[in-house]
Design an enzyme around this catalytic site. Structure first.
Site, mmCIF file in Angstrom:
data_model
loop_
_atom_site.group_PDB
_atom_site.id
_atom_site.type_symbol
_atom_site.label_atom_id
_atom_site.label_comp_id
_atom_site.label_asym_id
_atom_site.label_seq_id
_atom_site.Cartn_x
_atom_site.Cartn_y
_atom_site.Cartn_z
ATOM 1 N N ASN A 40 -4.690 -10.062 3.136
ATOM 2 C CA ASN A 40 -5.619 -9.475 3.758
ATOM 3 C C ASN A 40 -6.674 -8.885 3.013
ATOM 4 O O ASN A 40 -6.436 -7.911 2.212
ATOM 5 C CB ASN A 40 -4.937 -8.107 4.424
ATOM 6 C CG ASN A 40 -6.013 -7.280 5.304
ATOM 7 O OD1 ASN A 40 -6.915 -7.693 5.489
ATOM 8 N ND2 ASN A 40 -5.428 -6.238 5.755
ATOM 9 N N LYS A 96 -9.318 -7.115 3.794
ATOM 10 C CA LYS A 96 -9.857 -5.891 4.122
ATOM 11 C C LYS A 96 -11.627 -6.015 3.962
ATOM 12 O O LYS A 96 -12.308 -6.957 4.087
ATOM 13 C CB LYS A 96 -9.216 -4.586 3.583
ATOM 14 C CG LYS A 96 -7.952 -4.865 3.728
ATOM 15 C CD LYS A 96 -7.290 -3.504 3.072
ATOM 16 C CE LYS A 96 -5.575 -3.785 3.151
ATOM 17 N NZ LYS A 96 -4.881 -2.512 2.882
ATOM 18 N N HIS A 122 -3.180 -3.293 12.258
ATOM 19 C CA HIS A 122 -3.155 -2.918 10.972
ATOM 20 C C HIS A 122 -3.254 -1.484 10.920
ATOM 21 O O HIS A 122 -3.934 -0.642 11.734
ATOM 22 C CB HIS A 122 -4.345 -3.615 10.204
ATOM 23 C CG HIS A 122 -3.936 -3.136 8.650
ATOM 24 N ND1 HIS A 122 -4.149 -2.034 8.039
ATOM 25 C CD2 HIS A 122 -3.374 -3.934 7.785
ATOM 26 C CE1 HIS A 122 -3.928 -1.779 6.781
ATOM 27 N NE2 HIS A 122 -3.273 -3.217 6.478
ATOM 28 N N GLU A 171 -4.585 0.811 9.168
ATOM 29 C CA GLU A 171 -5.987 1.408 8.924
ATOM 30 C C GLU A 171 -6.818 1.355 10.379
ATOM 31 O O GLU A 171 -7.193 2.053 10.614
ATOM 32 C CB GLU A 171 -6.774 0.368 8.062
ATOM 33 C CG GLU A 171 -6.215 0.493 6.532
ATOM 34 C CD GLU A 171 -6.292 -0.408 5.538
ATOM 35 O OE1 GLU A 171 -7.134 -1.562 5.755
ATOM 36 O OE2 GLU A 171 -5.551 -0.239 4.676
ATOM 37 N N GLU A 175 4.716 -2.506 7.211
ATOM 38 C CA GLU A 175 3.702 -2.029 6.251
ATOM 39 C C GLU A 175 3.705 -0.485 6.327
ATOM 40 O O GLU A 175 3.105 0.172 7.228
ATOM 41 C CB GLU A 175 2.296 -2.588 6.420
ATOM 42 C CG GLU A 175 2.099 -3.931 6.570
ATOM 43 C CD GLU A 175 0.775 -4.375 5.992
ATOM 44 O OE1 GLU A 175 0.417 -5.131 4.988
ATOM 45 O OE2 GLU A 175 -0.401 -3.704 6.556
ATOM 46 N N GLY A 196 -1.882 0.219 -0.705
ATOM 47 C CA GLY A 196 -3.101 0.736 -1.603
ATOM 48 C C GLY A 196 -2.562 1.728 -2.675
ATOM 49 O O GLY A 196 -3.538 2.302 -3.227
ATOM 50 N N SER A 240 1.583 -2.608 -1.349
ATOM 51 C CA SER A 240 1.395 -2.893 -2.972
ATOM 52 C C SER A 240 2.487 -3.900 -3.476
ATOM 53 O O SER A 240 3.001 -3.797 -4.503
ATOM 54 C CB SER A 240 2.036 -1.374 -3.465
ATOM 55 O OG SER A 240 1.082 -0.473 -3.134
#
Ligand code: 13P
Length: 251
Positions: A11, A13, A96, A98, A166, A172, A211
């Site tokens: 991904n 992003k 996702h 985010e 996730e 991240g 990660s």
């Protein structure tokens, strides 16, 4: 138990522009284009999908989108529909964390996107995961079970589904879940699928994301319920991403 082909999905992003994304795709394709025994997917920004596809042509790497609208067409400025993506991508990331956090996407909306994508022949990579406060309160399993069930409300195309666990706190941060934590939670996801569609539970791929890198991928992939990885940062470095593909593949 049905053998499940592992998946390594990158991904990207909101990273890369057309030029740098195309160069990255070319490098990944050269390093990993022929690796077998693993489904390899890159999810570039919408604007780079065509050039990334050209850069990877002749390889077995598939292309995914990072989001899609649940609406078919009309006055939705800035949105992209499934029919626009048909023929361009094989997969699409939905839900996702985010987008849930920054764009206020609800599990109902995520379910609508997953259903619309699957109906268009595009496999959803459906993301779920708890944040740190939920984990610290000891509620990770029940939260994720509820979030996944809600995000699959009305969903029926089990052959095309990929689920990605996730945990928000691992994304991240450089602090991946331990393989034990990731196994426990991917097993929770599989039990939700078993409840909704018993015959699909052993064939739906459940990925871990957060990660993932070349140092932790092998231990994660060795877990019985982890069928691959959804990768952010490490998917932007061709050599590192190729190591993940090599770890999951059979040659
Ligand atoms: P990182 O691999 O950068 O933690 O991102 C994971 C992710 O969000 C993939 O969708």
């Amino acid at each position: 138990m049905a053998a499940r082909t592992p998946v390594i999905a990158g991904n990207w992003k909101m990273n890369t522009d057309v030029e740098s994304g195309t160069a990255l795709a070319k490098e990944i394709s050269e390093l990993s284009g022929d690796v077998s025994g693993v489904d390899k997917i890159v999810c570039p920004p919408f604007v780079s999908i065509s050039s990334v596809t050209s850069a990877m042509s002749g390889s077995s790497i598939q292309i995914g989108a990072q989001n899609v609208s649940a609406n078919s067409d009309g006055a939705f400025t800035g949105e992209i529909s499934t029919s626009m993506l048909q023929g361009l991508v094989s997969h699409v990331i939905v839900g996702h964390s985010e987008r849930r956090a920054l764009n206020g996407e609800t599990s109902d909306q995520v379910a609508a996107k997953a259903i619309t994508a699957a109906e268009a022949g595009i496999s959803p990579i459906l993301c779920i995961g708890e944040d740190l406060s939920v984990r610290q309160a000891g509620n990770a399993s029940s939260f994720v079970a509820h979030q996944l069930e809600a995000s699959l409300d009305g969903y029926a195309d089990w052959d095309s589904l990929i689920v990605a666990y996730e945990p928000v706190w691992a994304i991240g941060t450089g602090e991946a879940a331990t393989s034990e934590q990731a196994q426990e939670m991917t097993a929770v996801c599989r039990e939700v699928i078993r409840k909704l569609a018993p015959s699909a539970a052993d064939s739906v791929r459940v990925l871990y994301g957060g990660s993932v890198n070349s140092g932790n991928v092998a231990e994660l992939l060795a877990q019985p319920d982890i069928d691959g990885a959804l990768v952010g940062g490490a998917s932007l470095k061709a050599e590192e991403f190729s190591k993940l593909i090599a770890a999951a593949g059979s040659d």
